[in-house]
Design a protein around this motif. Structure first.
Motif, PDB file in Angstrom:
ATOM      1  N   LEU A 161       0.841  -1.192   0.000  1.00 40.86           N
ATOM      2  CA  LEU A 161       0.000   0.000   0.000  1.00 40.86           C
ATOM      3  C   LEU A 161       0.878   1.244   0.000  1.00 40.86           C
ATOM      4  O   LEU A 161       1.938   1.266   0.644  1.00 40.86           O
ATOM      5  CB  LEU A 161      -0.923  -0.002   1.217  1.00 40.86           C
ATOM      6  CG  LEU A 161      -1.939  -1.140   1.270  1.00 40.86           C
ATOM      7  CD1 LEU A 161      -2.663  -1.145   2.608  1.00 40.86           C
ATOM      8  CD2 LEU A 161      -2.928  -1.044   0.116  1.00 40.86           C
ATOM      9  N   LEU A 162       0.437   2.281  -0.694  1.00 45.16           N
ATOM     10  CA  LEU A 162       1.184   3.541  -0.743  1.00 45.16           C
ATOM     11  C   LEU A 162       0.881   4.416   0.469  1.00 45.16           C
ATOM     12  O   LEU A 162       1.721   5.200   0.882  1.00 45.16           O
ATOM     13  CB  LEU A 162       0.821   4.324  -2.011  1.00 45.16           C
ATOM     14  CG  LEU A 162       1.085   3.652  -3.342  1.00 45.16           C
ATOM     15  CD1 LEU A 162       0.604   4.540  -4.485  1.00 45.16           C
ATOM     16  CD2 LEU A 162       2.556   3.314  -3.503  1.00 45.16           C
ATOM     17  N   MET A 163      -0.328   4.336   0.965  1.00 46.62           N
ATOM     18  CA  MET A 163      -0.851   5.139   2.078  1.00 46.62           C
ATOM     19  C   MET A 163      -1.202   6.564   1.638  1.00 46.62           C
ATOM     20  O   MET A 163      -2.142   7.133   2.136  1.00 46.62           O
ATOM     21  CB  MET A 163       0.102   5.172   3.272  1.00 46.62           C
ATOM     22  CG  MET A 163       0.545   3.786   3.743  1.00 46.62           C
ATOM     23  SD  MET A 163      -0.816   2.633   4.018  1.00 46.62           S
ATOM     24  CE  MET A 163      -1.429   3.213   5.558  1.00 46.62           C
ATOM     25  N   ALA A 164      -0.425   7.154   0.727  1.00 45.93           N
ATOM     26  CA  ALA A 164      -0.689   8.515   0.251  1.00 45.93           C
ATOM     27  C   ALA A 164       0.144   8.759  -1.008  1.00 45.93           C
ATOM     28  O   ALA A 164       1.145   8.084  -1.234  1.00 45.93           O
ATOM     29  CB  ALA A 164      -0.334   9.536   1.322  1.00 45.93           C
ATOM     30  N   ILE A 165      -0.284   9.725  -1.772  1.00 45.23           N
ATOM     31  CA  ILE A 165       0.515  10.202  -2.909  1.00 45.23           C
ATOM     32  C   ILE A 165       1.539  11.173  -2.329  1.00 45.23           C
ATOM     33  O   ILE A 165       1.173  12.083  -1.577  1.00 45.23           O
ATOM     34  CB  ILE A 165      -0.376  10.922  -3.945  1.00 45.23           C
ATOM     35  CG1 ILE A 165      -1.448   9.976  -4.504  1.00 45.23           C
ATOM     36  CG2 ILE A 165       0.464  11.536  -5.048  1.00 45.23           C
ATOM     37  CD1 ILE A 165      -0.928   8.809  -5.301  1.00 45.23           C
ATOM     38  N   PRO A 166       2.824  11.008  -2.631  1.00 43.23           N
ATOM     39  CA  PRO A 166       3.835  11.890  -2.039  1.00 43.23           C
ATOM     40  C   PRO A 166       3.698  13.328  -2.535  1.00 43.23           C
ATOM     41  O   PRO A 166       3.302  13.575  -3.665  1.00 43.23           O
ATOM     42  CB  PRO A 166       5.158  11.273  -2.496  1.00 43.23           C
ATOM     43  CG  PRO A 166       4.825  10.472  -3.694  1.00 43.23           C
ATOM     44  CD  PRO A 166       3.407  10.030  -3.544  1.00 43.23           C
ATOM     45  N   GLU A 167       4.030  14.238  -1.650  1.00 35.42           N
ATOM     46  CA  GLU A 167       4.044  15.667  -1.991  1.00 35.42           C
ATOM     47  C   GLU A 167       5.437  16.193  -1.695  1.00 35.42           C
ATOM     48  O   GLU A 167       5.916  16.024  -0.587  1.00 35.42           O
ATOM     49  CB  GLU A 167       3.006  16.433  -1.160  1.00 35.42           C
ATOM     50  CG  GLU A 167       1.583  16.146  -1.553  1.00 35.42           C
ATOM     51  CD  GLU A 167       1.192  16.715  -2.906  1.00 35.42           C
ATOM     52  OE1 GLU A 167       1.811  17.708  -3.341  1.00 35.42           O
ATOM     53  OE2 GLU A 167       0.286  16.154  -3.531  1.00 35.42           O
ATOM     54  N   PRO A 168       6.127  16.783  -2.605  1.00 35.88           N
ATOM     55  CA  PRO A 168       5.684  16.927  -3.990  1.00 35.88           C
ATOM     56  C   PRO A 168       6.023  15.679  -4.791  1.00 35.88           C
ATOM     57  O   PRO A 168       7.060  15.054  -4.580  1.00 35.88           O
ATOM     58  CB  PRO A 168       6.491  18.118  -4.494  1.00 35.88           C
ATOM     59  CG  PRO A 168       7.781  18.048  -3.726  1.00 35.88           C
ATOM     60  CD  PRO A 168       7.401  17.478  -2.363  1.00 35.88           C
ATOM     61  N   ALA A 169       5.170  15.328  -5.693  1.00 32.39           N
ATOM     62  CA  ALA A 169       5.441  14.233  -6.631  1.00 32.39           C
ATOM     63  C   ALA A 169       6.168  14.816  -7.830  1.00 32.39           C
ATOM     64  O   ALA A 169       5.995  15.991  -8.157  1.00 32.39           O
ATOM     65  CB  ALA A 169       4.139  13.579  -7.059  1.00 32.39           C
ATOM     66  N   SER A 170       6.977  13.991  -8.505  1.00 36.34           N
ATOM     67  CA  SER A 170       7.785  14.517  -9.611  1.00 36.34           C
ATOM     68  C   SER A 170       7.632  13.733 -10.910  1.00 36.34           C
ATOM     69  O   SER A 170       8.279  14.072 -11.906  1.00 36.34           O
ATOM     70  CB  SER A 170       9.258  14.558  -9.190  1.00 36.34           C
ATOM     71  OG  SER A 170       9.666  13.305  -8.687  1.00 36.34           O
TER      72      SER A 170
END
Length: 163
Positions: A73-82
């Motif tokens: 599982l990712l748990m969340a989309i990373p910020e900032p994504a690139s």
């Protein structure tokens, strides 16, 4: 056949297709459900004229040069994504050779560009590198990725398409 937005009720069919196409890379149904909940605009289902699922593509924003572990599982989309990361593209036999994969990859590239990303990335498995190279992806060499690529099997390659 036509691509459409994936819906939560499609997840069992997506899991079944994944089990058929990616035998060596099993993932739990929860993985597909989570990707859909985190970034629904990056999840697509290919249907035949009778509405039967024939393929899917899942992608989401991620960090360039990083590989999400399989069946995690990712748990969340990373910020900032690139980058936009193609988690999976799977086509059943009836959908292969008809340019359905090429079309959805172009749609994903456009989605990523429209969102301001400068690349799309993925891990090519099962000897699919040539398919991805024809879609303007190139192998990205980084020794720090070698340990993670091992879990994807022999010949797995991290690839990037600049937008």
């Amino acid at each position: 056949m036509q691509w459409r937005a994936m819906r939560s009720e499609d997840i069992p069919a997506v899991k079944a297709m994944a089990d058929e196409v990616h035998i060596a890379y099993p993932e739990d149904e929860a993985i597909f459900a989570e990707r859909l909940s985190l970034f629904s605009e990056g999840c697509f289902l290919l249907e035949d004229v009778e509405g039967r699922p024939q393929g899917y593509l899942i992608n989401h924003p991620w960090i360039l040069g990083h590989i999400p572990p399989l069946n995690s599982l990712l748990m969340a989309i990373p910020e900032p994504a690139s980058t936009h990361y193609i988690h999976d593209l799977a086509l059943l036999e009836a959908a292969r050779g008809c340019h359905h994969g090429a079309r959805i990859v172009e749609d994903v590239a456009q989605l990523a560009a429209d969102r301001g990303f400068s690349s799309v990335s993925l891990v090519a498995v099962n000897g699919s590198g040539a398919f991805w190279q024809r879609r303007s992806f190139r192998i990205y060499q980084d020794i720090s990725l070698n340990d993670k690529l091992v879990s994807y099997g022999d010949g797995a390659r991290y690839m990037i398409r600049d937008l």
